[in-house]
Design a protein around this motif. Structure first.
Motif, PDB file in Angstrom:
ATOM      1  N   GLY A 192     -10.817   9.450  -3.222  1.00  0.00           N
ATOM      2  CA  GLY A 192     -10.557   9.190  -1.810  1.00  0.00           C
ATOM      3  C   GLY A 192     -11.557   8.402  -1.227  1.00  0.00           C
ATOM      4  N   GLY A 193     -11.452   7.677  -0.096  1.00  0.00           N
ATOM      5  CA  GLY A 193     -12.457   7.209   0.947  1.00  0.00           C
ATOM      6  C   GLY A 193     -13.182   5.845   0.182  1.00  0.00           C
ATOM      7  N   THR A 194     -12.422   5.133  -0.935  1.00  0.00           N
ATOM      8  CA  THR A 194     -12.980   3.889  -1.328  1.00  0.00           C
ATOM      9  C   THR A 194     -12.349   2.808  -0.693  1.00  0.00           C
ATOM     10  N   VAL A 239      -8.960   2.194  -0.088  1.00  0.00           N
ATOM     11  CA  VAL A 239      -7.686   2.098  -0.757  1.00  0.00           C
ATOM     12  C   VAL A 239      -6.606   1.548   0.669  1.00  0.00           C
ATOM     13  N   SER A 240      -6.722   2.386   1.482  1.00  0.00           N
ATOM     14  CA  SER A 240      -5.693   2.311   2.803  1.00  0.00           C
ATOM     15  C   SER A 240      -6.313   0.861   3.518  1.00  0.00           C
ATOM     16  N   MET A 270      -3.208   2.584  10.991  1.00  0.00           N
ATOM     17  CA  MET A 270      -4.094   1.498  10.588  1.00  0.00           C
ATOM     18  C   MET A 270      -3.389   0.261  11.440  1.00  0.00           C
ATOM     19  N   PRO A 281     -17.821  -6.935   0.828  1.00  0.00           N
ATOM     20  CA  PRO A 281     -19.132  -6.367   1.467  1.00  0.00           C
ATOM     21  C   PRO A 281     -18.930  -5.196   2.342  1.00  0.00           C
ATOM     22  N   LEU A 300     -10.191   0.492  12.235  1.00  0.00           N
ATOM     23  CA  LEU A 300      -9.440   1.577  11.955  1.00  0.00           C
ATOM     24  C   LEU A 300      -8.991   2.468  13.339  1.00  0.00           C
TER      25      LEU A 300
END
Ligand SMILES: Nc1ncnc2c1ncn2[C@@H]1O[C@H](COP(=O)(O)OP(=O)(O)O)[C@@H](O)[C@H]1O
Ligand SMILES: [Mg+2]
Length: 417
Positions: A147-149, A151-152, A185, A339, A348
Motif C-alpha cells: 500500500g501507499g505506492t 495506486v489510487s 479523490m 517524479p 488528495l
C-alpha cells in the motif's frame, strides 16, 4: 489453456458440481440457469466453451444451441450438450442443431476434464477464425502488493486523464474494499456502489444495471465506487466482479482499475482480464522486494508478461533509491518514472486530480503522458475532430521530444506493442 466457460443448467446442484471440477482446473466459470440468460451471457462474455443442459423448462438446450449458432457473435463458440443417460435421439438432435460434442449425465470428473481439454485444443488451433466481439474497450489495471505506492492516485489520474484526452466513455472501477477512496479523490459522493450488486444473481447483472451504478465526474470519467463499509466488498463473488468488468469493457473505451493490495482470487482475475497492468513501485528496498514477489506471483497465475509495465513512483525523496539502480535490483527495466510532487497531497485533500488541477506539476504531466501512451492505437494515431486541451498538450510534448528524446519525462518511452 485456461478458459472462460459458461455452464447452462436449470439444476443448480449440477451447475455447482461442474463448476467445482472446472474451477480446480483453473478455468474461469460462469453460469446461467435458463436459456434467455444463457444467450445474453454468451454474447456478453464471449466464452471459450459452453456446457448446455438439454432439459430445461421454457427454452430447452436445443433451442438455445440453435439460437447461439444463428447469432454471428456466438456462432463459433464450442458447445457441449449435457444429455440424459439413454437418449440416442437427444445426442443426434444436439449434433444436428450445431453442438460440437455431448456428455451423458451423470458424468465422471475425468470424462469432463478430457472433453474440455480436447475441445479447447481444437478451438485454439482455429482461434484466428473466432468471431470478433462487437466492441471491446481497454482495461488498464493499476496495482501494487504494497500500500501507499500511489495506486489510487495513478488510477484516478489516468481515468480523468483519458476522459479529458479523448472525451470518450471512461470508467474508474474502485475495487479497494477500504471505504471509497475513489470518491474522495474525485470529490464525489456516489449514491450507488459495488454493494448494490452484492445480492444480485449473475443473471440479473447486465450492462444497463451496471450503468446505473456509475457516478459521473466533471472530467467526464465515471466512477464505480467501492462501498463505504469494507466488509461489503468481500461479499461480492469473483464471478460477479468479473462479469461487471467484462460488461464495462463492452461499453466503455477505457476501464481503469484501482486494485486492492492483495492477491485474492478476484484481484488476480481482474489483473488477468486487463490489457495493461501498471505495477507501481516506490524507491525503497521493501517495495523492490514486494515487486519481485508480485512478478513471481504473476508468472504462477499466468498474467501475460507483455501486459506488465513497471512504474516507479517517487512518493518520497529522502533516502530514496536512485531510478538507475532499479533495473539491476529488479532484473527488469522500469518503464516510466513519476517524479515526487508536493501538490499530490493537496490534490488528495481537495479531491481534484493532478491532471485537472495541476497538469503542469511534475506528476501531473507524466501521468497525462502515461494516459496518452496507454491509449488505444486508433486514438493515438489520429487527431480527434475537436482536440481537447489535454490532447493539445500531449501533441506538443510529442513534437518537442521528437523521435528519441523522452528522457526528461521517462527513463524510457513505454514500448509500442
Ligand atoms: N508522485 C507523488 N509525489 C508525491 N506524493 C505522492 C505521489 N504519488 C502519490 N503520492 C501520495 O502518496 C500517498 C499514497 O497514495 P495512494 O494513491 O493513496 O496510494 P495507494 O493507493 O497505493 O495506497 C498519498 O498521500 C498521495 O498523495
Ligand atoms: Mg489506494
Amino acid at each position: 489453456m485456461k478458459a472462460k466457460i459458461l455452464i447452462v443448467d436449470d439444476d443448480s446442484a449440477a451447475v455447482e458440481a461442474t463448476e467445482d471440477v472446472l474451477t480446480v482446473g483453473g478455468h474461469q466459470v460462469f453460469s446461467a440457469n435458463n436459456g434467455v440468460d444463457a444467450l445474453r451471457l454468451a454474447e456478453e462474455l464471449q466464452p471459450d466453451l459452453i456446457f448446455l443442459d438439454v432439459k430445461m423448462p421454457e427454452m430447452d438446450g436445443f433451442e438455445v444451441c440453435r439460437r447461439l449458432r444463428e447469432n454471428p457473435k456466438t456462432s463459433r463458440v464450442p458447445i457441449i450438450m449435457l444429455t440424459g443417460q439413454t437418449s440416442v435421439e437427444e445426442k443426434v438432435k444436439g449434433l444436428e442443431v450445431g453442438a460440437d460434442d455431448y456428455l451423458t449425465k451423470p458424468f465422471q470428473r475425468i470424462e469432463l476434464e478430457a472433453r474440455v481439454k480436447m475441445l479447447l485444443r481444437r478451438t485454439a488451433s482455429h482461434s484466428v477464425e473466432k468471431a470478433e466481439p462487437a466492441f471491446s474497450g481497454k482495461t488498464i489495471a493499476v496495482y501494487s502488493l504494497r500500500g501507499g505506492t500511489g495506486v489510487s492516485t495513478v488510477a484516478t489520474n489516468l481515468a480523468a486523464g483519458l476522459a479529458q484526452l479523448w472525451g470518450c466513455p471512461t470508467v474508474l472501477a474502485d475495487l479497494v474494499p477500504a471505504g471509497g477512496q475513489g470518491g474522495l479523490m474525485l470529490n464525489l459522493l456516489p449514491r450507488y456502489t459495488w454493494a448494490d450488486i452484492a445480492d444480485k444473481p449473475l443473471s440479473d447483472i447486465d450492462g444497463d444495471l451496471v450503468g446505473t451504478l456509475l457516478t459521473q465526474h466533471t472530467s467526464g470519467a465515471f466512477l464505480l465506487a467501492s462501498p463505504r463499509f469494507a466488509k461489503i466488498m468481500n461479499h461480492l463473488t469473483v464471478q460477479q466482479i468479473s462479469l461487471v468488468l467484462s460488461l464495462l469493457s463492452r461499453r466503455y473505451h477505457y476501464v481503469v482499475l484501482d486494485l486492492p493490495h492483495d492477491c485474492r482470487e478476484a484481484t488476480v482475475a481482474a489483473l488477468k482480464a486487463s490489457q495493461e497492468v501498471l505495477l507501481l513501485l516506490t524507491p525503497d528496498l521493501a517495495s523492490v522486494a514486494a515487486l519481485k514477489t508480485t512478478l513471481d506471483m504473476f508468472e504462477e497465475e499466468e498474467v501475460p508478461q507483455d501486459h506488465i509495465r513497471v512504474v516507479l513512483n517517487q512518493v518520497f525523496t529522502r533516502n530514496a533509491l536512485e531510478p538507475k539502480v532499479m533495473p539491476g535490483a529488479l532484473k527488469r527495466e522500469v518503464n516510466a518514472v513519476i517524479p515526487y510532487t508536493p501538490e499530490a497531497v493537496d490534490a488528495l485533500n481537495l479531491g481534484m486530480p493532478l491532471v485537472l488541477g495541476a497538469h503542469a506539476s511534475a506528476a501531473g504531466e507524466v501521468i497525462e503522458e502515461l494516459a496518452f501512451q496507454l491509449s488505444a492505437e486508433e486514438h493515438r494515431k489520429a487527431p480527434p475532430a475537436e482536440p481537447s486541451k489535454a490532447w493539445q498538450r500531449a501533441h506538443r510534448r510529442a513534437e518537442q521530444r521528437g523521435p528519441k528524446g523522452l528522457r526528461r519525462l521517462f527513463t524510457q518511452v513505454i514500448p509500442e506493442r
